[in-house]
Motif scaffolding. Structure first.
Motif, PDB file in Angstrom:
ATOM      1  N   ARG A 487      26.808   1.763  -8.353  1.00 37.75           N
ATOM      2  CA  ARG A 487      26.961   2.697  -7.228  1.00 37.75           C
ATOM      3  C   ARG A 487      27.738   3.931  -7.676  1.00 37.75           C
ATOM      4  N   ALA A 488      28.814   3.695  -8.421  1.00 36.91           N
ATOM      5  CA  ALA A 488      29.641   4.803  -8.883  1.00 36.91           C
ATOM      6  C   ALA A 488      28.823   5.738  -9.762  1.00 36.91           C
ATOM      7  N   ARG A 489      27.971   5.142 -10.612  1.00 39.05           N
ATOM      8  CA  ARG A 489      27.171   5.978 -11.507  1.00 39.05           C
ATOM      9  C   ARG A 489      26.199   6.822 -10.682  1.00 39.05           C
ATOM     10  N   GLU A 490      25.603   6.222  -9.656  1.00 36.61           N
ATOM     11  CA  GLU A 490      24.662   6.992  -8.834  1.00 36.61           C
ATOM     12  C   GLU A 490      25.360   8.185  -8.175  1.00 36.61           C
ATOM     13  N   LEU A 491      26.528   7.924  -7.602  1.00 34.32           N
ATOM     14  CA  LEU A 491      27.258   9.020  -6.951  1.00 34.32           C
ATOM     15  C   LEU A 491      27.645  10.093  -7.960  1.00 34.32           C
ATOM     16  N   ALA A 492      28.133   9.639  -9.110  1.00 29.43           N
ATOM     17  CA  ALA A 492      28.581  10.589 -10.125  1.00 29.43           C
ATOM     18  C   ALA A 492      27.405  11.419 -10.610  1.00 29.43           C
ATOM     19  N   ASP A 493      26.262  10.752 -10.779  1.00 32.51           N
ATOM     20  CA  ASP A 493      25.075  11.450 -11.255  1.00 32.51           C
ATOM     21  C   ASP A 493      24.687  12.548 -10.272  1.00 32.51           C
ATOM     22  N   ARG A 494      24.705  12.198  -8.985  1.00 32.40           N
ATOM     23  CA  ARG A 494      24.322  13.178  -7.974  1.00 32.40           C
ATOM     24  C   ARG A 494      25.312  14.347  -7.951  1.00 32.40           C
ATOM     25  N   ALA A 495      26.610  14.023  -8.036  1.00 32.85           N
ATOM     26  CA  ALA A 495      27.623  15.073  -7.997  1.00 32.85           C
ATOM     27  C   ALA A 495      27.460  16.007  -9.201  1.00 32.85           C
ATOM     28  N   ARG A 496      27.136  15.421 -10.351  1.00 35.69           N
ATOM     29  CA  ARG A 496      27.001  16.258 -11.542  1.00 35.69           C
ATOM     30  C   ARG A 496      25.783  17.141 -11.435  1.00 35.69           C
ATOM     31  N   ARG A 497      24.726  16.610 -10.815  1.00 34.35           N
ATOM     32  CA  ARG A 497      23.546  17.452 -10.646  1.00 34.35           C
ATOM     33  C   ARG A 497      23.833  18.596  -9.677  1.00 34.35           C
ATOM     34  N   ASP A 498      24.777  18.401  -8.783  1.00 31.86           N
ATOM     35  CA  ASP A 498      25.187  19.488  -7.891  1.00 31.86           C
ATOM     36  C   ASP A 498      26.134  20.458  -8.583  1.00 31.86           C
TER      37      ASP A 498
END
Lengths: 590, 342
Positions: A487-498
């Motif tokens: 879950r943390a990786r998914e959130l981090a991935d999305r934040a980094r793409r932003d």
């Protein structure tokens, strides 16, 4: 009391047909629809039905979420401006669809700017072009069909937009209800403003909204209009109780934020707030009859029953205070960070401003200047054109937005962790939250216990919400560490793409005992956790693992190594030192 | 343009309505920050102002809407006209209420190069922006907590100095921009930077009323307005006119009102008790109390005025832990009771 047999809970196809008829009746009064459809063809068919109900030449168009302000609201027509040598304004999409419908695909990904524009137009019905010489404000009375194509884990459609669209419709069944005809709609449209509604009916809708936790006054206005519209479609002059039930099902149910107190079992149900009694004459009452308290209560139960059919997914089971989807109010996923249309200018580049960039006029003129003597005057120009600008001259601004930081806290709420240092961990997170507030960081909170890891709070700047989520965190159960890391990786991935930097902070004793598939067993759980940790490391960003076990454990240290995290043992530290540790590893931006 | 919902027909939300009206009585109070959930009549109240407030006198043809009596504080064009000995013609116009949308660019706000003249004649000329249009009126920023920080800074600076200075793209212009900044937002969706909070003169918290009767009344009035906007507005015209007269009568009184020492001392004690930084809090408190006294038609500023305005003037100035759940309003109420008695 019983309302058996009289509860007209509309089924899905009836709701779809009624919503279409009402939007056709008066797109402006209802704003439009948030349409969710598991299959794209159903949405297409529904829109086709709706279009068929609209007057012959009423415009219908599509509104791409990437649309720029000048195309949306009106702007300078560059080609004509250059051809004629004087500014020529071009009407925007909204003004061109005045009196019609616009379909917004992927509405959940609409950025805040677009949402703000659409919200203003839905409120004022006028499109105001932005920028010099973009033209005059123009009427834009539109109905909006926002296609919500989000997956359950995505951010829902922006609340500011959803609130302004009367119906939130899910097309989950095959459509076989006959729709009304255009003639019937026309006849109703002429009279629907004159339909009478009793004070008791309005009062019951208000009370029902209260029980469902619908706070928006706009929603109540939509409910009243829905009841009146349905009566008009039915050829009546007064609203019936069934009309109110339909309004509750179409408008209030999908907006519910809590389950109403049990109503199906009268003996157990706590008394709902007393419906307004008709004898304590409320301010200007135009109701002609005086319904008994029982009648009012019966109507209220009927409305609740109707609304129950359309409660949002998260509320269909027993009642957590806030629905995960309904609770989110601001979509950030679509912010234009990546688009580079805002922020600080770092230079210019050649480009076409119609593609969304911002024209840098001085640089454009500067680019055009050397060529002036070589460029012949346009044929037919009455006066000498001073400066000729060709498409090649256009310079658009290169903008960078300062990147923010998203701090993702992953808190172990399992039984073992709860025993250990849960209170200290919470204290540390609170300190970090206060810190995040002053830095304007976004924070997110993931908690894991039992068999799953849940995103309690998607990235937000609303720190108070984070604190509440944390305080309400219960402890106990297994340690599904692998899921938490995922879950943390998914959130981090999305934040980094932003475009954000990320910092992921784990507070755990790392004693994984639930594998990724939810089955118990320590070896499999640890293998899964290590695999997830490796994936997280590959994503990059800053990671910190705070070991909450009583003694520093080798398991936690190994996991920290696998995820490329800095390891801090809590036993030797307190909330203050965790705070210091996180501050030390924080990315250097902002 | 559609008819705006009449101000006097807004149900409840008395603190918000009062704060907005006081800025009409004394525009130098500083801006108003309105925090609350969606659908609490924030925008409705602000958009109702042009129809409510007395029209203002402007210099005909002045693109900034200068006040003919403002003397040296008029724009360069008006001053030049005067110097050239031209006669000043005046006209009446509604008080401007300008919406600043999220995502507005800095050019749009402060003004930019005039594209037409640049393209056709190769001249550098200034095209005024939203700040110029808001001069002597209101600049309304819905969801100010989501506005980019540099724009909020800019707005507050201009609002404080009353002048917009443009130095960009080879343009060098300054023009008067005295407006009341009204910001609204939903704190659940992101906080306003704490440094900015106390630059607002007044702040109000609005909540959706939970009183059923009141909610029913809200819906019924809204419904009546939707069905017949003109008829509904006509019905409330008298009430609106009464408010307008009250504002008109209060304006000239503000400067003449005296503040007794007793009130000054109470204000100082209140600010000390709450622990506000600097003198902004005290100034806002006194100005607010004075505007309120003028609005009420009182002879002098009294402790009741202080008591009424204290929550609006002070609640956003508390030095508070952001994670502290105790409402600011409750803390102010406690301090007011301590200092002024129950």
């Amino acid at each position: 009391m019983s309302v058996e047999g009289s509860t007209p809970v509309l089924d899905g196809t009836q709701r779809a047909a009624l919503a279409a008829a009402l939007v056709a009746l008066d797109p402006v009064a209802f704003g439009g629809v948030v349409l969710r459809s598991p299959r794209a063809d159903r949405a297409t068919a529904w829109i086709a039905h709706l279009t068929a109900l609209r007057p012959e030449r009423s415009p219908v168009g599509r509104l791409p979420i990437s649309i720029g302000d000048d195309r949306l609201l009106g702007g300078l027509d560059l080609a004509m401006t250059l051809a004629t040598g004087r500014p020529v304004a071009e009407r925007g999409l909204l003004a061109r669809h005045d009196g019609g419908l616009l379909v917004l695909p992927c509405a959940e990904r609409a950025g805040e700017t677009l949402v703000a524009r659409l919200a203003a137009v839905l409120d004022t019905h006028v499109a105001v072009p932005r920028g010099p010489f973009a033209g005059e404000p123009a009427d834009a009375r539109i109905g909006l069909i926002a296609l919500d194509e989000s997956e359950p884990e995505d951010e829902p459609i922006h609340a500011a937009l959803a609130d302004r669209l009367a119906f939130h419709l899910t097309l989950d069944v095959e459509d076989d209800t006959p729709y009304l005809t255009r003639e019937e709609i026309d006849a109703a449209a002429r009279r629907w403003h004159t339909i009478e509604m009793t004070h008791a009916q309005v009062a019951t809708l208000v009370a029902t909204a209260e029980l469902l936790g619908v706070a928006s006054v706009r929603a109540l206005s939509f409910a009243v209009r829905t009841a009146r519209g349905r009566a008009a479609l039915d050829g009546r002059t007064h609203t019936s109780d069934d009309d109110c039930a339909a309004a509750a099902a179409l408008v209030l149910g999908p907006r519910a934020t809590r389950r109403p107190p049990a109503t199906d079992n009268a003996t157990e149900s706590p008394p709902p707030p007393p419906p307004p009694s008709a004898d304590a004459e409320p301010p200007p009452s135009d109701s002609s009859e005086t319904p008994s308290a029982d009648e009012v209560k019966a109507l209220e139960e009927m409305l609740i029953q109707a609304a129950l059919a359309t409660l949002p997914m998260g509320l269909t089971m027993s009642a957590p205070a806030a629905a995960p989807r309904a609770g989110r109010s601001s979509g950030r996923a679509g912010m234009d960070r990546a688009g580079g249309r805002r922020g600080r200018q770092v230079g210019t580049r050649r480009g076409d401003p119609r593609a969304g960039g911002r024209l840098d006029l001085l640089e454009t003129l500067r680019a055009a200047a050397p060529w002036q003597r070589l460029r012949p005057a346009p044929a037919g120009a009455r006066e000498r054109v001073r400066i000729q600008v060709r498409p090649d001259d256009f310079r658009i601004r290169r903008l960078v937005e300062p990147t923010g930081t998203t701090a993702i806290f992953v808190v172990d709420a399992s039984g073992s962790a709860a025993l250990n240092r849960m209170a200290e961990a919470k204290g540390a997170v609170e300190l970090l939250l206060a810190d995040a507030y002053s830095r304007r960081d976004e924070v997110a909170l993931i908690a894991f216990r039992g068999t799953t890891a849940d995103v309690l709070l998607a990235p937000t700047r609303a720190i108070a919400a984070a604190k509440r989520a944390l305080a309400a965190l219960p402890g106990g159960g297994g340690t599904p560490l692998a899921s938490a890391i995922d879950r943390a990786r998914e959130l981090a991935d999305r934040a980094r793409r932003d475009g954000n930097d990320t910092i992921v902070v784990f507070l755990t004793d790392a004693r994984a005992n639930i594998a990724r598939d939810g089955t118990p067993g320590r070896p499999a759980a640890e293998a899964d956790a290590t695999a997830s940790a490796t994936l997280l490391r590959q994503l990059g960003g800053t990671t910190l693992l705070i070991d909450t076990s009583t003694r520093p454990s080798t398991t936690a240290q190994a996991l920290a190594t696998a995820m490329g995290a800095r390891y801090v043992a809590l036993p030797r530290t307190d909330a203050q030192s965790i705070h210091a540790a996180v501050t030390a590893v924080r990315p250097t931006s902002s | 343009m559609r008819v705006a919902f009449p101000f006097s027909a807004i149900v409840g939300q008395d603190e918000m309505k009062r704060a907005i009206l006081l800025t009409a009585v004394d525009p130098t109070l500083g801006g108003v920050l309105i925090l609350g959930h969606r659908g609490t009549a924030k925008s409705t109240a602000v958009r109702a102002l042009p129809a409510l407030l007395p029209p203002m006198t402007v210099v005909s043809g002045c693109r900034y809407g200068c006040d003919p009596d403002a003397g040296r504080r008029r724009c360069a064009d008006c001053l030049a006209n005067d110097a050239a000995g031209h006669k000043t013609r005046t006209t009446k116009t509604a008080v401007p209420v300008v919406d600043l949308p999220l995502g507005a660019t800095e050019d749009r706000v402060v003004g930019a190069l005039d594209l037409e003249r640049a393209l056709t004649r190769g001249e550098k000329a200034y095209e005024p922006g939203l700040l110029a249009r808001a001069h002597r009126g209101y600049l309304y920023v819905d969801e100010i907590n989501l506005l980019e920080d540099h724009l909020v800074d800019l707005l507050l600076d201009v609002a404080a100095t009353g002048e917009n200075v443009v130095e960009r793209e080879g343009i060098s212009v300054r023009h008067p921009a005295r407006f009341v900044l009204v910001g609204s937002g939903n704190p659940e969706e992101g906080d306003l930077r704490p440094q900015l909070l106390d630059r607002f003169g007044l702040s109000v918290e609005v909540t959706t009323t939970t009183d059923l009767e009141e909610r029913i009344e809200v819906i019924k009035r809204r419904d009546a307005f939707d069905r017949d906007p003109d008829g509904f507005t006509a019905q409330w015209a008298d009430a609106d006119r009464a408010i307008r007269r009250k504002v008109e009568r209060a304006r000239p009184r503000v400067d003449a009102l005296t503040v007794p020492d007793e009130v000054l001392r109470a204000a100082a004690r209140l600010c000390t008790a709450i622990g506000t930084d600097g003198v902004r809090g005290e100034l806002a408190l006194l100005r607010g109390a004075r505007a309120l006294a003028a609005f009420d038609g009182a002879r002098h500023v009294g402790l009741t005025h202080l008591r009424t305005i204290a929550p609006s003037a002070l609640r956003h100035r508390l030095r508070r832990n952001v994670l502290d759940d105790v409402g600011s309003t409750a803390r102010i109420a406690r301090a007011v009771t301590d200092v002024l008695g129950a």
